[in-house]
Design an enzyme around this catalytic site. Structure first.
Site, PDB file in Angstrom:
ATOM      1  N   LYS A  28       0.849  -1.186   0.000  1.00 24.53           N
ATOM      2  CA  LYS A  28       0.000   0.000   0.000  1.00 24.53           C
ATOM      3  C   LYS A  28       0.887   1.239   0.000  1.00 24.53           C
ATOM      4  O   LYS A  28       1.713   1.423   0.884  1.00 24.53           O
ATOM      5  CB  LYS A  28      -0.943   0.027   1.199  1.00 24.53           C
ATOM      6  N   GLU A  33      -7.712   3.996  -0.872  1.00 23.95           N
ATOM      7  CA  GLU A  33      -8.232   4.211   0.479  1.00 23.95           C
ATOM      8  C   GLU A  33      -8.415   5.699   0.769  1.00 23.95           C
ATOM      9  O   GLU A  33      -7.487   6.493   0.586  1.00 23.95           O
ATOM     10  CB  GLU A  33      -7.274   3.601   1.508  1.00 23.95           C
ATOM     11  N   LYS A  44     -10.034  -0.458  12.668  1.00 28.32           N
ATOM     12  CA  LYS A  44      -8.894  -0.124  13.518  1.00 28.32           C
ATOM     13  C   LYS A  44      -9.379   0.006  14.954  1.00 28.32           C
ATOM     14  O   LYS A  44     -10.270   0.814  15.253  1.00 28.32           O
ATOM     15  CB  LYS A  44      -8.231   1.183  13.060  1.00 28.32           C
ATOM     16  N   GLU A  94      -3.247  -4.932   7.054  1.00 29.84           N
ATOM     17  CA  GLU A  94      -1.918  -4.303   7.036  1.00 29.84           C
ATOM     18  C   GLU A  94      -1.347  -4.171   8.443  1.00 29.84           C
ATOM     19  O   GLU A  94      -0.836  -3.103   8.822  1.00 29.84           O
ATOM     20  CB  GLU A  94      -1.985  -2.946   6.356  1.00 29.84           C
TER      21      GLU A  94
END
Length: 419
Positions: A167, A224, A273, A327
């Site tokens: 990414k 994103e 998250k 990630e």
């Protein structure tokens, strides 16, 4: 209700060096600071949590300094003396006292859940419904701003068998430069790796409308949060018009946000998250809403150490399909971890650690070496002696120098890319 009660809570800032510059849209970082949270029960069970921001307050307004202050002054008085199994009423009481401050709350909740698992001698994933998998296909960030160096970094990671998903952090350069850079990397890695991009809210809708099709044509498969977090309408229009997957991150921090995004179809994916959503349990609620609304899940990161990464994995393995992986790459970027058992990356995946609770153990020697200030606050039950918080030198072996990790395995030195 259980008979277990919290005796003390300790929050300590720890500063950890990174292996190389990590460039975000707003800043460039060469170290990562965390707040290490230790909650001790009256019968000697210690829960460990980690609160971490992406190298400063630019993302969500919290810093490690504010996190420690909020925990010490506003959260700890609720936690000390409480039942760690009564998390729902405990967090409700904290929320009435303290608005926002999701990162601070998440770190404390993590430590309480760690206590639960240790008390029952079960991994946290079992308490969250049980694991569906034992590993996560894990992305690596390319964030130096120079395509040639990033291609070399990616190729070293592929060769080492650590990552074949990448990414790219965009937004620090002009859109034209970022689009050219992303296209160069995607074309160079075609057929060997998946390339995604993250402009971190730096584009308006007109720029995104121009940029995304050009990157998609070059081989970029996902973008994103290209536009501002509040602009769900623009995100919905972009999602409808592009073939590349659109992922929302900053735009979803609460279950209520997720309801709106799913109803609008404002994204194909949501980045989950723990920190931004005030803990593992609220994040699981967001995941349930997303799955019910047809929005795919992705496990995001704020560059946690191996401790926070282990907690993220406890949630991650319980989730439905993660078509684009995640990630949780912080331990690979941090040069000096404070976990006794560092995160395990192999066969292009991060693997679930074994053990009760979040399955992470603190390396006491490294913790002492990297804590910012030895003058720290301990909150104790009145009338009880204050615990030292120090358990002596760790009986765990030193964390080996991870020479198999590129630069480590040949990442070029990018000292000329200061943010």
């Amino acid at each position: 209700m259980s008979q277990i009660r919290v005796r003390s809570l300790e929050a300590v800032i720890v500063d950890l060096p990174m292996r190389r510059l990590q460039r975000f849209a707003a800043i460039g970082a060469r170290d990562q600071s965390i707040v290490l949270i230790r909650i001790l029960t009256e019968d000697g069970i210690e829960g460990i949590g980690e609160a971490v921001t992406p190298s400063g307050p630019w993302w969500g307004g919290e810093s490690v300094e504010s996190i420690k202050l909020m925990i010490d002054r506003y959260i700890a008085p609720h936690v000390v003396g409480a039942d760690p199994f009564a998390i729902t009423p405990l967090m409700a009481a904290i929320n009435r006292t303290l608005y926002g401050n999701s990162f601070a709350k998440a770190g404390v909740e993590m430590a309480l859940l760690d206590i639960q698992g240790k008390a029952l001698d079960l991994p946290l994933c079992d308490l969250l419904g049980g694991p569906r998998r034992s590993s996560l296909a894990c992305s690596w960030p390319l964030a130096t701003g120079k395509a040639e160096a990033e291609i070399a970094e990616a190729e070293a990671m592929i060769e080492a068998g650590r990552h074949n998903i990448f990414k790219m952090k965009l937004g620090a350069l002009a859109p034209e430069q970022d689009v050219a850079r992303a296209g160069a990397v995607a074309r160079a890695l075609e057929g060997r790796a998946s390339v995604r991009v993250d402009p971190n809210e730096q584009w308006d809708e007109t720029t995104a409308k121009w940029a995304v099709p050009r990157m998609e044509e070059a081989g970029v498969v996902m973008v994103e949060q290209p536009m501002a977090r509040w602009n769900h309408e623009a995100s919905a229009r972009l999602t409808a018009r592009t073939g590349a997957a659109v992922m929302i991150d900053e735009g979803v921090t609460t279950p209520e946000d997720m309801v709106r995004v799913a109803a609008m179809r404002a994204a194909d994916l949501v980045s989950l998250k723990i920190m931004k959503s005030a803990g593992i349990l609220p994040t699981k609620r967001i995941a349930d809403i997303a799955a019910a609304g047809g929005v795919s899940l992705y496990m995001g990161t704020f560059l946690e150490s191996s401790i926070g990464t282990a907690a993220n994995m406890q949630l991650c393995v319980t989730l439905p399909a993660l078509p684009y992986g995640g990630e949780l790459c912080g331990p690979g970027l941090i040069a000096e971890d404070i976990a006794a058992q560092p995160a395990i990356y192999s066969d292009f995946a991060l693997h679930l650690p074994d053990g009760p609770g979040i399955a992470a153990t603190l390396d006491e020697d490294r913790f002492r070496a990297f804590r910012r200030d030895r003058d720290y606050t301990v909150h104790s039950v009145p009338g009880q002696p204050e615990p030292s918080g120090q358990t002596g030198p760790s009986d765990q072996p030193d964390i080996p120098d991870q020479t198999d990790i590129p630069d480590q395995a040949g990442i070029p030195d990018q000292t000329g890319t200061a943010g």
